[in-house]
Scaffold this active site. Sequence first.
Site, short mmCIF file in Angstrom:
data_model
loop_
_atom_site.label_atom_id
_atom_site.label_comp_id
_atom_site.label_asym_id
_atom_site.label_seq_id
_atom_site.Cartn_x
_atom_site.Cartn_y
_atom_site.Cartn_z
N LYS A 217 0.25 -1.16 0.04
CA LYS A 217 -0.17 -0.15 0.36
C LYS A 217 0.49 1.50 0.11
O LYS A 217 2.04 1.27 0.51
CB LYS A 217 -1.00 0.04 1.49
CG LYS A 217 -1.60 -0.80 1.32
CD LYS A 217 -2.62 -0.83 2.20
CE LYS A 217 -3.29 -2.24 2.13
NZ LYS A 217 -4.15 -2.07 3.48
N TYR B 114 -12.37 -2.60 -3.04
CA TYR B 114 -12.73 -2.83 -1.64
C TYR B 114 -13.99 -2.71 -1.88
O TYR B 114 -15.11 -2.79 -0.50
CB TYR B 114 -12.44 -2.06 -1.17
CG TYR B 114 -10.71 -1.71 -0.57
CD1 TYR B 114 -10.93 -2.58 0.05
CD2 TYR B 114 -9.24 -1.20 -0.72
CE1 TYR B 114 -9.18 -3.24 0.96
CE2 TYR B 114 -8.37 -1.13 -0.18
CZ TYR B 114 -8.33 -2.16 -0.04
OH TYR B 114 -6.68 -2.24 0.97
N ASN C 245 -1.29 -0.38 7.41
CA ASN C 245 -1.74 -1.55 7.66
C ASN C 245 -0.23 -1.88 6.59
O ASN C 245 -0.44 -3.48 6.04
CB ASN C 245 -2.41 -2.27 8.65
CG ASN C 245 -4.11 -2.35 7.22
OD1 ASN C 245 -3.43 -2.30 6.20
ND2 ASN C 245 -4.40 -3.03 7.45
N HIS D 126 -1.69 -5.16 1.62
CA HIS D 126 -2.79 -6.52 1.12
C HIS D 126 -2.67 -7.64 0.43
O HIS D 126 -1.18 -7.97 0.06
CB HIS D 126 -3.50 -5.28 -0.08
CG HIS D 126 -4.24 -5.93 -0.46
ND1 HIS D 126 -6.01 -6.53 0.00
CD2 HIS D 126 -4.85 -7.31 -1.87
CE1 HIS D 126 -6.39 -7.07 -0.50
NE2 HIS D 126 -5.75 -7.92 -1.32
N GLU E 299 -9.93 -10.52 -8.18
CA GLU E 299 -8.12 -8.80 -7.70
C GLU E 299 -7.45 -9.35 -9.12
O GLU E 299 -6.68 -8.00 -9.75
CB GLU E 299 -8.02 -9.15 -6.57
CG GLU E 299 -8.77 -8.47 -5.60
CD GLU E 299 -8.19 -8.86 -3.73
OE1 GLU E 299 -9.04 -9.20 -2.94
OE2 GLU E 299 -7.32 -9.50 -3.46
P1 DAT Z 1 -7.73 -6.86 4.80
O1 DAT Z 1 -6.76 -5.76 4.78
O2 DAT Z 1 -6.80 -7.98 6.68
O3 DAT Z 1 -8.34 -8.28 4.50
P2 DAT Z 1 -10.36 -6.50 5.18
O4 DAT Z 1 -10.52 -6.78 3.51
O5 DAT Z 1 -10.94 -6.35 6.52
O6 DAT Z 1 -9.02 -6.14 5.79
O7 DAT Z 1 -10.55 -4.51 4.87
C1 DAT Z 1 -9.38 -3.73 4.64
C2 DAT Z 1 -8.78 -2.69 4.74
O8 DAT Z 1 -9.38 -1.34 5.14
C3 DAT Z 1 -7.87 -2.95 6.34
O9 DAT Z 1 -6.43 -3.43 5.77
C4 DAT Z 1 -7.54 -1.94 6.22
C5 DAT Z 1 -9.52 -1.14 6.40
N1 DAT Z 1 -9.80 -1.51 7.76
C6 DAT Z 1 -10.83 -2.51 7.73
N2 DAT Z 1 -11.42 -2.42 8.88
C7 DAT Z 1 -10.70 -1.29 9.24
C8 DAT Z 1 -11.57 -0.73 10.76
N3 DAT Z 1 -12.31 -1.21 11.50
N4 DAT Z 1 -11.21 1.09 10.86
C9 DAT Z 1 -10.81 1.36 9.58
N5 DAT Z 1 -9.88 0.41 8.60
C10 DAT Z 1 -9.96 -0.27 8.58
MG MG Z 2 -9.93 -8.04 2.23
#
Ligand code: DAT
Ligand code: MG
Length: 149
Positions: free
Chosen positions: A9, A49, A112, A115, A126
């Site tokens: 990212k 997303y 974080n 991805h 994707e």
């Molecule tokens: P991942 O990236 O572990 O697959 P995800 O698909 O649930 O997680 O979410 C995509 C991204 O969105 C994640 O990397 C960071 C952001 N995100 C997820 N949950 C969040 C939250 N509660 N608050 C802020 N950002 C969040």
């Molecule tokens: Mg995800």
Amino acid sequence: MEQTYIMIKPDGVQRGLVGEIISRFERRGFKLAAMKLVSPGQAHLEEHYADLKEKSFFPGLIKYMTSGPVCAMVWEGKDAVKTGRVMLGATNPLASSPGTIRGDYAIDVGRNICHGSDSVESAKKEIALWFGQESVLQYTKSVDAWVYE
Ligand code: DAT
Ligand code: MG
């Protein structure tokens, strides 16, 4: 062999962690099948997303993800999707174990750094979204006989 979509990212690129993250996948034995540095637009990220569009953090997520270039990659190998997720660590870096990418390099969930696809089905979607008709390469690595029995 299974393929997964891994993306460093904008914060990972800015913080100089591209080589570090690539190294972890390389050293593990996975094969790099495609890679490019891109600055995706808002619509592209919203599609990536799409399953999160109702979440309160969605606008902030899109803003963060469009804040700079990302490194888009396809990594290939046995159980690449599940193993890629294990290597990333938990979504919230504070819950990620040390030794994982997020557990070693990140603190906030909204920064974080990397991805990884969460299922084989989303990996296919994707990879199609990010690489489309561009070549995802097929080639042999001579070390494979030393990685797989
Ligand atoms: P991942 O990236 O572990 O697959 P995800 O698909 O649930 O997680 O979410 C995509 C991204 O969105 C994640 O990397 C960071 C952001 N995100 C997820 N949950 C969040 C939250 N509660 N608050 C802020 N950002 C969040
Ligand atoms: Mg995800």
